[in-house]
Design a protein around this motif. Structure first.
Motif, PDB file in Angstrom:
ATOM      1  N   LYS A   1       0.852  -1.182   0.000  1.00 36.26           N
ATOM      2  CA  LYS A   1       0.000   0.000   0.000  1.00 36.26           C
ATOM      3  C   LYS A   1       0.887   1.231   0.000  1.00 36.26           C
ATOM      4  O   LYS A   1       1.901   1.287   0.691  1.00 36.26           O
ATOM      5  CB  LYS A   1      -0.915   0.008   1.219  1.00 36.26           C
ATOM      6  CG  LYS A   1      -1.991  -1.051   1.133  1.00 36.26           C
ATOM      7  CD  LYS A   1      -3.042  -0.840   2.172  1.00 36.26           C
ATOM      8  CE  LYS A   1      -4.133  -1.878   1.961  1.00 36.26           C
ATOM      9  NZ  LYS A   1      -5.251  -1.687   2.832  1.00 36.26           N
ATOM     10  N   ILE A   2       0.482   2.216  -0.807  1.00 33.91           N
ATOM     11  CA  ILE A   2       1.219   3.477  -0.914  1.00 33.91           C
ATOM     12  C   ILE A   2       0.250   4.611  -0.619  1.00 33.91           C
ATOM     13  O   ILE A   2      -0.865   4.622  -1.155  1.00 33.91           O
ATOM     14  CB  ILE A   2       1.828   3.633  -2.319  1.00 33.91           C
ATOM     15  CG1 ILE A   2       2.862   2.545  -2.558  1.00 33.91           C
ATOM     16  CG2 ILE A   2       2.440   5.019  -2.496  1.00 33.91           C
ATOM     17  CD1 ILE A   2       3.457   2.551  -3.950  1.00 33.91           C
ATOM     18  N   LYS A   3       0.669   5.540   0.216  1.00 32.02           N
ATOM     19  CA  LYS A   3      -0.176   6.691   0.526  1.00 32.02           C
ATOM     20  C   LYS A   3      -0.225   7.615  -0.683  1.00 32.02           C
ATOM     21  O   LYS A   3       0.788   7.835  -1.359  1.00 32.02           O
ATOM     22  CB  LYS A   3       0.367   7.450   1.728  1.00 32.02           C
ATOM     23  CG  LYS A   3       0.295   6.663   3.017  1.00 32.02           C
ATOM     24  CD  LYS A   3       0.858   7.460   4.165  1.00 32.02           C
ATOM     25  CE  LYS A   3       0.818   6.645   5.447  1.00 32.02           C
ATOM     26  NZ  LYS A   3       1.424   7.385   6.565  1.00 32.02           N
TER      27      LYS A   3
ATOM     28  N   VAL B   1      -2.238  11.385  -2.117  1.00 28.21           N
ATOM     29  CA  VAL B   1      -3.138  12.528  -1.973  1.00 28.21           C
ATOM     30  C   VAL B   1      -3.614  12.867  -3.373  1.00 28.21           C
ATOM     31  O   VAL B   1      -2.805  13.123  -4.276  1.00 28.21           O
ATOM     32  CB  VAL B   1      -2.429  13.749  -1.333  1.00 28.21           C
ATOM     33  CG1 VAL B   1      -3.331  14.966  -1.370  1.00 28.21           C
ATOM     34  CG2 VAL B   1      -1.998  13.429   0.085  1.00 28.21           C
TER      35      VAL B   1
ATOM     36  N   ILE C   1       2.429  11.394  -3.784  1.00 24.51           N
ATOM     37  CA  ILE C   1       2.527  10.053  -3.201  1.00 24.51           C
ATOM     38  C   ILE C   1       3.607  10.004  -2.131  1.00 24.51           C
ATOM     39  O   ILE C   1       4.502  10.851  -2.087  1.00 24.51           O
ATOM     40  CB  ILE C   1       2.806   8.983  -4.277  1.00 24.51           C
ATOM     41  CG1 ILE C   1       4.125   9.261  -5.005  1.00 24.51           C
ATOM     42  CG2 ILE C   1       1.649   8.886  -5.252  1.00 24.51           C
ATOM     43  CD1 ILE C   1       4.504   8.177  -6.029  1.00 24.51           C
ATOM     44  N   GLU C   2       3.511   8.999  -1.268  1.00 26.43           N
ATOM     45  CA  GLU C   2       4.523   8.723  -0.254  1.00 26.43           C
ATOM     46  C   GLU C   2       4.956   7.276  -0.420  1.00 26.43           C
ATOM     47  O   GLU C   2       4.237   6.357  -0.045  1.00 26.43           O
ATOM     48  CB  GLU C   2       3.962   8.950   1.153  1.00 26.43           C
ATOM     49  CG  GLU C   2       4.966   8.716   2.254  1.00 26.43           C
ATOM     50  CD  GLU C   2       4.388   8.966   3.646  1.00 26.43           C
ATOM     51  OE1 GLU C   2       4.840   8.286   4.585  1.00 26.43           O
ATOM     52  OE2 GLU C   2       3.502   9.822   3.776  1.00 26.43           O
TER      53      GLU C   2
ATOM     54  N   ARG D   1       7.464  14.777  -1.743  1.00 28.36           N
ATOM     55  CA  ARG D   1       6.070  14.849  -1.312  1.00 28.36           C
ATOM     56  C   ARG D   1       5.235  15.815  -2.145  1.00 28.36           C
ATOM     57  O   ARG D   1       4.053  16.007  -1.886  1.00 28.36           O
ATOM     58  CB  ARG D   1       5.977  15.264   0.159  1.00 28.36           C
ATOM     59  CG  ARG D   1       6.600  14.286   1.129  1.00 28.36           C
ATOM     60  CD  ARG D   1       5.846  12.966   1.149  1.00 28.36           C
ATOM     61  NE  ARG D   1       6.378  12.068   2.161  1.00 28.36           N
ATOM     62  CZ  ARG D   1       7.337  11.186   1.948  1.00 28.36           C
ATOM     63  NH1 ARG D   1       7.877  11.066   0.750  1.00 28.36           N
ATOM     64  NH2 ARG D   1       7.764  10.414   2.917  1.00 28.36           N
TER      65      ARG D   1
END
Length: 144
Positions: free
Chosen positions: A2-4, A6, A50-51, A86
């Protein structure tokens, strides 16, 4: 994994087109259409940030359909999104054709591939081990 992410755009999240796709399409997130003139390059926003986990990068690559049909590519390909970046992902598109190309909001403009990478430590030496190829460069192995 899983990748964070926004998503500040009004488009859906990037997704794989088929079960075996390596890349996910990214879309233009623009307020007005962009006309990309022949040999012009433009920075096009995607509206996503993305993070990534440490040890991974996102590679930004051209879409083959845009390349063959319209001559649209990326100036620096693959572009690299580092794990500590970021900001919004923006893509440097270039028009390698002889005709204007219209970029509309929501248009699929590139692919993003998530890839693992390694960090190295250099070992300074006076000489490298021999190999069959040696220092043979471009075209050294023939054209067939």
């Amino acid at each position: 994994m899983k990748i964070k992410i926004v998503n500040s755009s009004h488009h859906s999240l990037p997704e794989y087109a088929t079960p075996y796709s390596a890349g996910m399409d990214l879309r233009a997130n623009i307020e007005a259409p962009i006309v990309l003139k022949p040999l012009e390059r433009r920075l096009v926003p995607t509206g996503i940030s993305i993070e990534l986990p440490e040890g991974y990068e996102a590679q930004i690559r051209p879409r083959s359909g845009l390349a063959i049909k319209h001559g649209i590519s990326l100036v620096n390909t693959p572009g690299t999104i580092d794990a500590d970046y970021r900001g919004e992902i923006r893509v440097i598109l270039v028009n390698l054709s002889n005709e204007d190309f219209l970029i509309n909001d929501g248009e699929r403009i590139c692919q993003m591939v998530i890839a693992r990478h390694e960090h190295v430590q250099w070992e300074a030496v006076d000489k490298l081990n021999e190999s069959e190829r040696g220092s043979g460069g471009f075209g050294h192995t023939g054209t067939k």
